[in-house]
Design an enzyme around this catalytic site. Structure first.
Site, PDB file in Angstrom:
ATOM      1  CD  GLU A  69      -3.534  -8.965  11.714  1.00  0.00           C
ATOM      2  OE1 GLU A  69      -4.116  -9.006  10.624  1.00  0.00           O
ATOM      3  OE2 GLU A  69      -4.125  -8.685  12.781  1.00  0.00           O
ATOM      4  CD  GLU A  71      -9.330  -5.147  11.490  1.00  0.00           C
ATOM      5  OE1 GLU A  71     -10.460  -5.088  10.979  1.00  0.00           O
ATOM      6  OE2 GLU A  71      -8.509  -6.025  11.201  1.00  0.00           O
TER       7      GLU A  71
HETATM    8  O1  G3I Z   1     -11.201 -24.071  10.341  1.00  0.00           O
HETATM    9  C1  G3I Z   1     -12.626 -23.935  10.270  1.00  0.00           C
HETATM   10  C2  G3I Z   1     -13.236 -25.109   9.529  1.00  0.00           C
HETATM   11  O2  G3I Z   1     -13.019 -26.289  10.303  1.00  0.00           O
HETATM   12  C3  G3I Z   1     -14.726 -24.870   9.326  1.00  0.00           C
HETATM   13  O3  G3I Z   1     -15.267 -25.926   8.557  1.00  0.00           O
HETATM   14  C4  G3I Z   1     -14.907 -23.534   8.585  1.00  0.00           C
HETATM   15  C5  G3I Z   1     -16.345 -23.210   8.329  1.00  0.00           C
HETATM   16  O4  G3I Z   1     -16.944 -22.842   9.542  1.00  0.00           O
HETATM   17  O5  G3I Z   1     -14.361 -22.467   9.384  1.00  0.00           O
HETATM   18  C6  G3I Z   1     -12.954 -22.654   9.537  1.00  0.00           C
HETATM   19  O6  G3I Z   1     -12.466 -21.587  10.339  1.00  0.00           O
HETATM   20  C7  G3I Z   1     -12.370 -20.342   9.645  1.00  0.00           C
HETATM   21  C8  G3I Z   1     -10.909 -19.879   9.773  1.00  0.00           C
HETATM   22  O7  G3I Z   1     -10.748 -18.565   9.263  1.00  0.00           O
HETATM   23  C9  G3I Z   1      -9.959 -20.807   9.046  1.00  0.00           C
HETATM   24  O8  G3I Z   1     -10.233 -20.759   7.680  1.00  0.00           O
HETATM   25  C10 G3I Z   1     -13.267 -19.350  10.361  1.00  0.00           C
HETATM   26  O9  G3I Z   1     -14.617 -19.722  10.130  1.00  0.00           O
HETATM   27  C11 G3I Z   1     -13.033 -17.967   9.818  1.00  0.00           C
HETATM   28  O10 G3I Z   1     -13.774 -17.005  10.563  1.00  0.00           O
HETATM   29  C12 G3I Z   1     -11.535 -17.621   9.987  1.00  0.00           C
HETATM   30  O11 G3I Z   1     -11.308 -16.336   9.407  1.00  0.00           O
HETATM   31  C13 G3I Z   1     -10.197 -15.639   9.986  1.00  0.00           C
HETATM   32  C14 G3I Z   1     -10.635 -14.177  10.133  1.00  0.00           C
HETATM   33  O12 G3I Z   1      -9.544 -13.376  10.608  1.00  0.00           O
HETATM   34  C15 G3I Z   1     -11.800 -14.054  11.100  1.00  0.00           C
HETATM   35  O13 G3I Z   1     -11.395 -14.501  12.369  1.00  0.00           O
HETATM   36  C16 G3I Z   1      -8.988 -15.736   9.073  1.00  0.00           C
HETATM   37  O14 G3I Z   1      -8.491 -17.064   9.087  1.00  0.00           O
HETATM   38  C17 G3I Z   1      -7.901 -14.800   9.546  1.00  0.00           C
HETATM   39  O15 G3I Z   1      -6.807 -14.777   8.632  1.00  0.00           O
HETATM   40  C18 G3I Z   1      -8.436 -13.377   9.688  1.00  0.00           C
HETATM   41  O16 G3I Z   1      -7.415 -12.585  10.227  1.00  0.00           O
HETATM   42  C19 G3I Z   1      -7.724 -11.186  10.371  1.00  0.00           C
HETATM   43  C20 G3I Z   1      -7.115 -10.717  11.685  1.00  0.00           C
HETATM   44  O17 G3I Z   1      -7.655 -11.443  12.747  1.00  0.00           O
HETATM   45  C21 G3I Z   1      -7.341  -9.220  11.858  1.00  0.00           C
HETATM   46  N1  G3I Z   1      -6.781  -8.477  10.727  1.00  0.00           N
HETATM   47  C22 G3I Z   1      -7.330  -8.907   9.439  1.00  0.00           C
HETATM   48  C23 G3I Z   1      -7.084 -10.401   9.225  1.00  0.00           C
HETATM   49  C24 G3I Z   1      -7.602 -10.851   7.886  1.00  0.00           C
HETATM   50  O18 G3I Z   1      -9.006 -10.717   7.848  1.00  0.00           O
END
Ligand code: G3I
Length: 452
Positions: free
Chosen positions: A365, A260
């Site tokens: 995705e 991105e």
């Molecule tokens: O699992 C932990 C949990 O144990 C903890 O208590 C909580 C609070 O800190 O965090 C949890 O992890 C989170 C994870 O999602 C699971 O929910 C992370 O903080 C959070 O940053 C993560 O967000 C992910 C995001 O990318 C940022 O990395 C999303 O799952 C994921 O679906 C999203 O995916 C992105 C692609 O990489 C790029 N394209 C867009 C897509 C959607 O935003």
């Protein structure tokens, strides 16, 4: 009392016959019922002795007397329900929508399901294909079938793990192979989660797609606030990419080197990320070079979103990609789309542009929103069937590209309730192939139909 009840049923039946479609005067769209209404529901099973016979079971529940009327989708009149299973024959090939109307207190709710009949009879689960019992990865013989997971889920041993193993042969870390997780402080790396994911994949003969080395949304705070010189910043990035790619050499098949990088504003300039600010506009090429130097065999991708829906952003992406020359192996189109768009033509344009450059295409995705306009509070049959058709369309487009350009089609999640879309958009959503109970949805069969 009897007379009134008879008149009530007569009125209700007449009311149903008078409705040219679902939108009768008192029609309550599914999911919008008020507590006093009763939601129609039914299940069906195919006869084990005659594949042209369907058994319908009215599973509507509710307190109070309600009246049920069937339409079998055969073009005949509506039929009043009777106790027990209802046997219906479907002799001719085609697609039939079965509707159950339930009338209670003057209000009507409906349930619909679509069945398909081929030369062998009624297709199980509505999928008319080779058995329909084979897995996605068994049916997709020319590209990797991917999904995402998290280290905490991989070895939980439950249905998530079983579906990963049975249906998929490629895994992408949803968030644990990003810089903010792998490089949390300037003094230390943390590959524990990434190692768990890579280890699971190796133990289960699955590819790993590394996502993503550089992403402005997953940059550690210490990197955002880097206090050294630009030269020191670049050296740090080179060390990070070299260390990470080297660690997983021969274990991770491919990396999204940069994710991105393009802004959504007019002209789609490069986002003004800390990487652009400290390494210059050619930071992307530098990062690809670092990765290439670390592993000459790993496949290197550029990944971005709205690559199908936005022709201008797609053009900007191809300009960026063309500038990378032979450093890049493929393009990841994220494919966060909806049941009603982008169009097949727009999706095909993305595929054509990647193929014309002799690059690998990753539908990276894929999730298909069933509720982009937030007009549903539950997934209706109609919208589920539309989502199924969209999965079929996307998979068919991917499956039609030349073999040399095929890489993987990755769905962004296993079951609906785990989708990032729910929190992101804040409304109910059912975008994936399995429901919250790990049951295959019509969307799953749409994926298989796209492979036929
Ligand atoms: O699992 C932990 C949990 O144990 C903890 O208590 C909580 C609070 O800190 O965090 C949890 O992890 C989170 C994870 O999602 C699971 O929910 C992370 O903080 C959070 O940053 C993560 O967000 C992910 C995001 O990318 C940022 O990395 C999303 O799952 C994921 O679906 C999203 O995916 C992105 C692609 O990489 C790029 N394209 C867009 C897509 C959607 O935003």
């Amino acid at each position: 009392m009897i007379k009134n009840k008879f008149l009530f049923i007569l009125f209700s039946v007449l009311f149903i016959f008078s409705c040219s479609d679902d939108e009768g005067a008192d029609y309550i769209p599914p999911g919008n019922e008020t507590p006093e209404t009763i939601q129609a529901s039914f299940t069906y099973t195919v006869s084990e002795t005659d594949p042209h016979v369907l058994y319908l079971d009215n599973t509507t529940e509710g307190n109070g007397d309600f009246n049920s009327i069937w339409n079998y989708g055969l073009g005949g009149d509506n039929i009043s329900d009777v106790p027990g299973l209802i046997e219906v024959r479907y002799d001719n090939e085609g697609e039939y929508t079965i509707t159950l109307y339930v009338i209670f207190d003057g209000l009507t709710t409906t349930a619909t399901q679509t069945i398909r009949v081929d030369e062998n009879g009624i297709c199980p689960n509505g999928f008319c294909g080779s058995g329909g019992s084979e897995s996605l990865k068994a049916a997709a013989t020319t590209f990797a079938v991917g999904t995402i997971s998290r280290s905490s889920w991989l070895n939980a041993g439950g249905q998530h793990t079983e579906i990963l193993k049975s249906e998929f042969n490629s895994i992408t870390s949803e968030y644990e192979m990003k810089m903010n997780i792998m490089y949390p402080t300037q003094d230390s790396y943390d590959f524990s989660a990434a190692d768990a994911i890579v280890g699971f994949a190796q133990a289960n003969d699955m590819h790993v797609h590394g996502h993503a080395l550089i992403w402005h949304n997953a940059t550690p705070t210490w990197v955002e606030n880097f206090t050294g010189t630009d030269a020191e910043f670049e050296a740090m990035v080179k060390d990070y990419i070299t260390t990470t790619v080297t660690r997983y050499k021969g274990k991770v098949r491919s990396w999204d080197v940069v994710n991105e990088a393009l802004d959504d504003s007019s002209g789609h300039p490069l986002r003004n990320s800390v990487f652009k600010q400290k390494m210059g506009d050619d930071y992307i090429k530098k990062c690809f070079q670092f990765a290439r130097d670390a592993d000459p065999d790993v496949l290197l991708f550029y990944n971005d979103y709205n690559m199908a829906s936005s022709s201008t952003k797609r053009a900007a992406m191809f300009k960026l990609v063309d500038n990378l020359g032979d450093l890049i192996d493929g393009v990841g189109g994220q494919m966060h789309i909806s049941y009603n768009g982008p169009s097949a033509t727009q999706i095909q344009s993305l595929a054509d542009g990647v193929v014309s450059r002799n690059l690998k295409l990753h539908f990276a995705e894929l999730d298909i929103r069933a509720n982009p306009d937030n007009d549903l509070t539950s997934l209706t049959n109609d919208r589920s069937e539309a989502q199924r058709a969209k999965y079929k369309e996307v998979v068919a487009i991917y499956n039609s590209i030349p073999l040399e350009n095929k890489f993987a089609l990755t769905v962004w999640g296993v079951r609906d309730n785990e989708s990032w879309l729910i929190d992101f958009w804040g409304n109910p959503e059912w975008p994936l192939l399995f429901d919250s109970g790990y049951n295959k949805k019509p969307a799953y069969y749409g994926y298989l139909e796209g492979l036929q």
